[in-house]
Design an enzyme around this catalytic site. Structure first.
Site, PDB file in Angstrom:
ATOM      1  CE1 TYR A  53      -6.817 -13.227  -2.556  1.00  0.00           C
ATOM      2  CE2 TYR A  53      -8.006 -15.054  -3.260  1.00  0.00           C
ATOM      3  CZ  TYR A  53      -7.983 -13.835  -2.913  1.00  0.00           C
ATOM      4  OH  TYR A  53      -9.097 -13.170  -2.815  1.00  0.00           O
ATOM      5  NE  ARG A  56      -4.842 -10.763  -6.545  1.00  0.00           N
ATOM      6  CZ  ARG A  56      -5.655 -10.225  -5.712  1.00  0.00           C
ATOM      7  NH1 ARG A  56      -6.565 -10.721  -5.211  1.00  0.00           N
ATOM      8  NH2 ARG A  56      -5.551  -8.876  -5.235  1.00  0.00           N
ATOM      9  CD  GLN A  86     -10.660   0.715  -2.102  1.00  0.00           C
ATOM     10  OE1 GLN A  86     -11.535   0.161  -2.341  1.00  0.00           O
ATOM     11  NE2 GLN A  86     -10.048   1.795  -2.789  1.00  0.00           N
ATOM     12  CG  ASN A  87      -3.999  -1.614  -3.461  1.00  0.00           C
ATOM     13  OD1 ASN A  87      -5.089  -1.771  -3.922  1.00  0.00           O
ATOM     14  ND2 ASN A  87      -3.241  -0.416  -4.101  1.00  0.00           N
ATOM     15  CB  VAL A  88      -4.140  -7.778  -0.765  1.00  0.00           C
ATOM     16  CG1 VAL A  88      -5.615  -7.655  -0.270  1.00  0.00           C
ATOM     17  CG2 VAL A  88      -3.854  -8.245  -2.088  1.00  0.00           C
ATOM     18  CG  ASP A  89       0.289  -3.833  -3.436  1.00  0.00           C
ATOM     19  OD1 ASP A  89       0.879  -3.002  -2.632  1.00  0.00           O
ATOM     20  OD2 ASP A  89      -0.307  -3.541  -4.433  1.00  0.00           O
ATOM     21  CG  HIS A 104     -10.457  -4.577   0.885  1.00  0.00           C
ATOM     22  ND1 HIS A 104     -10.556  -3.866  -0.346  1.00  0.00           N
ATOM     23  CD2 HIS A 104     -11.678  -4.319   1.695  1.00  0.00           C
ATOM     24  CE1 HIS A 104     -11.702  -3.168  -0.264  1.00  0.00           C
ATOM     25  NE2 HIS A 104     -12.341  -3.435   0.867  1.00  0.00           N
ATOM     26  N   GLY A 171      -6.551   6.193  -7.643  1.00  0.00           N
ATOM     27  CA  GLY A 171      -6.309   4.732  -8.450  1.00  0.00           C
ATOM     28  C   GLY A 171      -7.626   3.844  -7.887  1.00  0.00           C
ATOM     29  CB  THR A 172     -10.054   3.569  -5.547  1.00  0.00           C
ATOM     30  OG1 THR A 172     -11.216   2.799  -5.219  1.00  0.00           O
ATOM     31  CG2 THR A 172     -10.115   5.008  -5.029  1.00  0.00           C
TER      32      THR A 172
HETATM   33  P1  OAD Z   1     -10.652  -1.108  -9.482  1.00  0.00           P
HETATM   34  O1  OAD Z   1     -10.152  -2.033 -10.317  1.00  0.00           O
HETATM   35  O2  OAD Z   1     -12.107  -1.101  -9.185  1.00  0.00           O
HETATM   36  O3  OAD Z   1     -10.327   0.445  -9.800  1.00  0.00           O
HETATM   37  C1  OAD Z   1      -9.026   0.666 -10.194  1.00  0.00           C
HETATM   38  C2  OAD Z   1      -9.204   2.225 -10.498  1.00  0.00           C
HETATM   39  O4  OAD Z   1      -7.824   2.611 -10.910  1.00  0.00           O
HETATM   40  C3  OAD Z   1     -10.080   2.432 -11.730  1.00  0.00           C
HETATM   41  O5  OAD Z   1     -10.956   3.663 -11.608  1.00  0.00           O
HETATM   42  C4  OAD Z   1      -8.947   2.818 -12.773  1.00  0.00           C
HETATM   43  O6  OAD Z   1      -9.343   3.559 -13.888  1.00  0.00           O
HETATM   44  C5  OAD Z   1      -7.776   3.345 -12.016  1.00  0.00           C
HETATM   45  N1  OAD Z   1      -6.468   3.184 -12.725  1.00  0.00           N
HETATM   46  C6  OAD Z   1      -6.167   2.314 -13.740  1.00  0.00           C
HETATM   47  N2  OAD Z   1      -4.944   2.262 -13.958  1.00  0.00           N
HETATM   48  C7  OAD Z   1      -4.354   3.449 -13.076  1.00  0.00           C
HETATM   49  C8  OAD Z   1      -3.289   4.248 -13.052  1.00  0.00           C
HETATM   50  N3  OAD Z   1      -1.949   3.748 -13.882  1.00  0.00           N
HETATM   51  N4  OAD Z   1      -3.088   5.228 -12.251  1.00  0.00           N
HETATM   52  C9  OAD Z   1      -4.172   5.670 -11.657  1.00  0.00           C
HETATM   53  N5  OAD Z   1      -5.450   4.993 -11.597  1.00  0.00           N
HETATM   54  C10 OAD Z   1      -5.384   3.953 -12.585  1.00  0.00           C
HETATM   55  O7  OAD Z   1     -10.055  -1.220  -7.949  1.00  0.00           O
HETATM   56  P2  OAD Z   1     -10.124  -0.857  -6.633  1.00  0.00           P
HETATM   57  O8  OAD Z   1     -11.111   0.417  -6.334  1.00  0.00           O
HETATM   58  O9  OAD Z   1      -9.021  -0.812  -5.830  1.00  0.00           O
HETATM   59  O10 OAD Z   1     -11.441  -5.900  -2.811  1.00  0.00           O
HETATM   60  O11 OAD Z   1     -11.270  -2.213  -6.056  1.00  0.00           O
HETATM   61  C11 OAD Z   1     -11.764  -1.856  -4.986  1.00  0.00           C
HETATM   62  C12 OAD Z   1     -11.804  -3.484  -4.168  1.00  0.00           C
HETATM   63  O12 OAD Z   1     -12.389  -4.439  -5.371  1.00  0.00           O
HETATM   64  C13 OAD Z   1     -10.422  -4.160  -4.164  1.00  0.00           C
HETATM   65  O13 OAD Z   1      -9.827  -3.825  -3.112  1.00  0.00           O
HETATM   66  C14 OAD Z   1     -10.717  -5.530  -4.072  1.00  0.00           C
HETATM   67  C15 OAD Z   1     -11.736  -5.689  -5.215  1.00  0.00           C
HETATM   68  O14 OAD Z   1     -12.831  -6.656  -5.435  1.00  0.00           O
HETATM   69  C16 OAD Z   1     -11.222  -7.203  -2.117  1.00  0.00           C
HETATM   70  O15 OAD Z   1     -10.584  -7.922  -2.843  1.00  0.00           O
HETATM   71  C17 OAD Z   1     -12.066  -6.993  -1.112  1.00  0.00           C
END
Ligand code: OAD
Length: 226
Positions: A53, A56, A86-89, A104, A171-172
């Site tokens: 952490y 990060r 969902q981002n911690v930033d 999160h 971006g999720t």
């Molecule tokens: P993911 O890494 O699962 O998904 C990221 C998404 O962003 C994917 O669909 C990528 O295709 C997309 N992506 C990548 N680059 C991009 C860009 N430049 N522009 C737009 N989209 C882009 O991340 P999250 O969905 O945020 O939780 O993950 C959810 C949770 O899983 C996080 O909050 C974290 C992790 O474990 C905890 O820590 C509790």
């Protein structure tokens, strides 16, 4: 004012240089969730978890908001905007968004490992340290949600999603619940858009912009502000 709910994941910060989780170079493809992001991992090896952490945290501090974060902040000129991330930033806040719900948690905060309600903001140069304790004597840890822990703010986020007139997901991967369930809470009459270059599970009823956040979000925001 129309209510827009913006729901973001790691992809919105990718163009700021912060790694996502599930892309090929994503954190969870390089490290094990079970070693770094569960309460059991912290009990077993707190030093390892805190190092991860701290790394990060340093990356977040070095990062700057990108064109997508800045465009999302501009929506407030014309709409009531709730950002659910969902981002911690803190890149949404640094770009100027004033109403951000961190589902999160936040990496720049510490909490007690015995009672997550005891939360402390880290100073600008502070890091997580083994031996640093809360006022009741328990080791401090990052104030983030680990796997297996409750997502305390999900109820509030669901209420916002149910009241949204426009809903923009950015971006999720929609892989992590309960956060991923938000897209199913949006009323059918709402305007729904998702920005992601790839999606394993496209969502019904959403317009899907298959581009990066930095490309698609500023253009969409200009359209919505025009
Ligand atoms: P993911 O890494 O699962 O998904 C990221 C998404 O962003 C994917 O669909 C990528 O295709 C997309 N992506 C990548 N680059 C991009 C860009 N430049 N522009 C737009 N989209 C882009 O991340 P999250 O969905 O945020 O939780 O993950 C959810 C949770 O899983 C996080 O909050 C974290 C992790 O474990 C905890 O820590 C509790």
């Amino acid at each position: 004012m129309e209510h827009i709910v913006v729901f973001t994941g790691a992809g919105v910060s990718a163009e700021s240089g912060l790694a996502t989780f599930r892309d090929d170079d994503g954190l969870w493809n390089r490290y094990s969730v079970y070693d770094l992001a569960t309460p059991e991992a912290f009990e077993r090896d707190p030093g390892l978890v805190l190092d991860f952490y701290n790394e990060r945290l340093r990356n977040v501090r070095r990062a700057e908001p990108n064109a997508a974060h800045r465009a999302l902040a501009r929506l407030e000129r014309r709409y009531r905007v709730t950002v659910v991330t969902q981002n911690v930033d803190d890149l949404h806040e640094r770009a100027g968004s004033s109403n951000v719900i961190h589902l999160h948690g936040e990496i720049a905060r510490a909490c007690s490992s015995a009672d997550k309600r005891l939360v402390y903001a880290l100073g600008e140069c502070d890091e997580f340290r083994l031996g640093a304790r809360c006022e009741k004597g328990s080791q401090l840890r990052p104030a983030v949600v680990w796997f297996g822990e409750a997502v305390e703010r999900i109820g509030e986020a669901v209420e916002h999603a149910r009241g949204a007139e426009r809903f923009l997901a950015v971006g999720t991967s929609l892989a992590v619940w309960p956060a991923a369930g938000l897209v199913h809470e949006v009323p059918p009459r709402a305007r729904k858009v998702i920005v992601a270059p790839e999606l394993e599970h496209p969502v019904g009823g959403f317009e899907w912009l298959r581009e990066t956040a930095g490309e698609a979000v500023p253009r969409l925001v200009e359209r919505w502000l025009a």
